[in-house]
Design an enzyme around this catalytic site. Structure first.
Site, PDB file in Angstrom:
ATOM      1  N   LYS A  53      -5.718   4.608  -2.284  1.00 28.75           N
ATOM      2  CA  LYS A  53      -5.156   5.771  -1.594  1.00 28.75           C
ATOM      3  C   LYS A  53      -5.313   7.077  -2.355  1.00 28.75           C
ATOM      4  CE  LYS A  53      -3.623   3.791   2.084  1.00 28.75           C
ATOM      5  NZ  LYS A  53      -4.081   4.160   3.404  1.00 28.75           N
ATOM      6  N   SER A 272      -2.836  -7.839  -1.303  1.00 24.93           N
ATOM      7  CA  SER A 272      -3.764  -7.546  -0.206  1.00 24.93           C
ATOM      8  C   SER A 272      -5.205  -7.800  -0.603  1.00 24.93           C
ATOM      9  CB  SER A 272      -3.591  -6.111   0.283  1.00 24.93           C
ATOM     10  OG  SER A 272      -3.954  -5.220  -0.735  1.00 24.93           O
TER      11      SER A 272
HETATM   12  C1  LIG Z   1      -2.124  -1.690  -0.888  1.00 28.02           C
HETATM   13  C2  LIG Z   1      -3.003  -1.259   0.227  1.00 28.02           C
HETATM   14  N1  LIG Z   1      -3.012  -0.040   0.688  1.00 28.02           N
HETATM   15  C3  LIG Z   1      -3.802   0.300   1.745  1.00 28.02           C
HETATM   16  C4  LIG Z   1      -4.624  -0.590   2.345  1.00 28.02           C
HETATM   17  C5  LIG Z   1      -5.414  -0.328   3.575  1.00 28.02           C
HETATM   18  O1  LIG Z   1      -6.150   0.741   3.535  1.00 28.02           O
HETATM   19  P1  LIG Z   1      -6.241   1.630   4.812  1.00 28.02           P
HETATM   20  O2  LIG Z   1      -4.934   2.328   4.954  1.00 28.02           O
HETATM   21  O3  LIG Z   1      -7.355   2.548   4.486  1.00 28.02           O
HETATM   22  O4  LIG Z   1      -6.549   0.746   5.996  1.00 28.02           O
HETATM   23  C6  LIG Z   1      -4.662  -1.783   1.893  1.00 28.02           C
HETATM   24  C7  LIG Z   1      -5.586  -2.692   2.522  1.00 28.02           C
HETATM   25  O5  LIG Z   1      -5.769  -3.808   2.155  1.00 28.02           O
HETATM   26  C8  LIG Z   1      -3.824  -2.126   0.835  1.00 28.02           C
HETATM   27  O6  LIG Z   1      -3.797  -3.341   0.412  1.00 28.02           O
END
Ligand SMILES: Cc1ncc(COP(=O)(O)O)c(C=O)c1O
Length: 444
Positions: A53, A272
């Site tokens: 992020k 994740s």
């Molecule tokens: C901790 C975390 N943040 C975000 C995301 C997803 O990313 P996005 O918001 O770009 O779909 C994931 C996806 O696996 C994640 O595990």
């Protein structure tokens, strides 16, 4: 001057990744069962604030500055507990903005504390307002309310094109460059869908044959950062028609794979990442020439609480609170693990049909009126002791204790048991899982 080759930078923002300074990719050698297909993990915790992020937070702020949407001393508000919150906090600190994040009081203490440490104004909301991990509806509503004040701006990662654009500008080009254009499969877990949307678009433009695969958890999951199909309807960037594959990975498998990645590949990946890899292994065939890149969004370090809740044999969670609170916590956890007291949503639906229990919804009235199991009566947990006189006289009457996602309702079960009721259950996943399963729901 930023110098990536020596890794010397003018400011922390120079560490943000792009094609000249990509996050690393590591080939997985031990737990991949393939003979031919090569699988690489792209380690997003090598971003400066620890997650995928960081790219999004930076890009949203930069675009908002470039378009004149925000300027110096701006107040920002964003409904995120997680990685976007921390990244926005750090970018805001670097740029002189103030950040407010409304979030659920069920978000792990580690995260709330780190946000506060970083200077964020954390507005905590009751659990019932903020149901599932990754689905901060109550937080979104609160953020919208704050954003209505003229001095606040909400960047809103769920609808801001700068989110997928961050990945179109950086993640996609990095993957293309790091695989020398040989990538055949790109796999990402689905949260806001910025990653899959932006990276996928870039990769398809280079080679339309690159397969773009999204991985998501089932309803009632406990994998932070990602969304079930139902939850995905709340992000504008979920465009499944553009993906070549969509794979569901169960909660248990996600955590099992996370543990295996840490143990067998020596990668400190979070839950994740386990989910995404399990999806990749299920979706990708073993064929010569296949090169798969799987996004590993962040590391395991901030997930002690979810790991303790989802991986057996790691010992008890460290005690906190007074002895009396600890005793209550352990009674609640015992209830959660007691198959005589909790039911999954399908079993609860059968119980509801067959035994017609009195459904006692222990959430606050607002949450109850938004959606509830038909016929349920609303007895907020705090008021149960005074409302108990309205409960059935017969102690063998069937009772179903319900809340938003099956946490508060465990306390309801304990209370009802303490009154002597013998046939009391709570629904794992609560009203949300009930709704997601497509069972009848009511509102008033
Ligand atoms: C901790 C975390 N943040 C975000 C995301 C997803 O990313 P996005 O918001 O770009 O779909 C994931 C996806 O696996 C994640 O595990």
């Amino acid at each position: 001057m930023n110098d990536n080759s020596r890794r010397v930078y003018d400011s922390v923002l120079g560490l943000l990744s792009d094609v000249d300074n990509p996050t690393p990719m590591v080939q997985l050698s031990r737990l991949v069962p393939f003979k031919h297909t090569k699988v690489y993990a792209k380690l997003e915790w090598y971003n400066p604030f620890g997650a995928v992020k960081d790219r999004v937070a930076w890009n949203m702020v930069r675009d908002a500055e470039d378009s004149g949407r925000i300027s110096s001393s701006q107040k920002l508000v964003e409904p995120t507990s997680g990685n976007t919150g921390l990244a926005l906090a750090m970018v805001s600190n670097a740029k002189g903005y103030a950040l407010t994040t409304p979030l659920s009081n069920q978000i792990p203490l580690e995260k709330r504390t780190v946000l506060r440490l970083a200077g964020v104004d954390v507005v905590e909301l009751e659990d019932s307002l903020c149901p599932a991990p990754g689905a901060p509806e109550g937080a979104i509503a609160k953020a919208n309310e704050i954003a209505n004040q003229p001095e606040f701006e909400m960047l809103n990662q769920y609808a801001n094109g700068s989110n997928p654009e961050a990945h179109y500008r950086t993640t996609g080009p990095e993957v293309w460059h790091q695989t020398a254009g040989l990538v055949t499969h790109f796999v990402a877990g689905l949260g806001t869908c910025g990653t899959i949307n932006g990276s996928g678009r870039f990769l398809k433009e280079q080679n339309p044959d690159v397969a773009i695969i999204g991985v998501y958890p089932p309803a009632g999951h406990d994998v932070p950062g990602v969304r079930s199909l139902e939850q995905l309807s709340q992000t504008e960037f979920f465009t499944p028609d553009e993906y070549d594959g969509l794979t569901e990975v169960g909660n248990e498998l996600a955590f099992e794979m996370c543990q295996r990645i840490n143990q067998e590949e020596s990668l400190t990946a979070g839950p994740s990442s386990g989910m995404a890899l399990a999806g990749a292994l299920a979706a990708i065939p073993d064929e010569p020439g296949n090169v798969a890149v799987v996004i590993f969004p962040d590391s395991i370090f901030k997930y002690s609480s979810s790991v303790l809740n989802n991986v057996a044999g790691l010992g008890a969670a460290p005690p906190s609170g007074t002895k009396r609170e600890q005793l209550l916590d352990s009674m609640i956890e015992n209830t959660r693990a007691n198959p005589d007291l909790v039911m999954d949503v399908d079993a609860a639906h059968n119980f509801w049909n067959e035994e017609q229990p009195l459904v006692i919804d222990v959430r606050e009235p607002d949450a109850h009126s938004q959606r509830h199991i038909p016929g349920s009566i609303n007895m907020p947990l705090d008021e149960l002791p005074v409302l108990a006189e309205f409960l059935p006289e017969k102690r063998d009457a069937p009772l179903l204790s319900v809340c938003e996602r099956g946490n508060l309702s465990l306390s309801g079960v304990l209370f009802l048991k303490s009154l002597g009721y013998q046939n009391v259950r709570s629904i794992t996943g609560g009203t949300e899982a009930w709704d997601e399963q497509g069972f009848t729901i009511a509102s008033n």
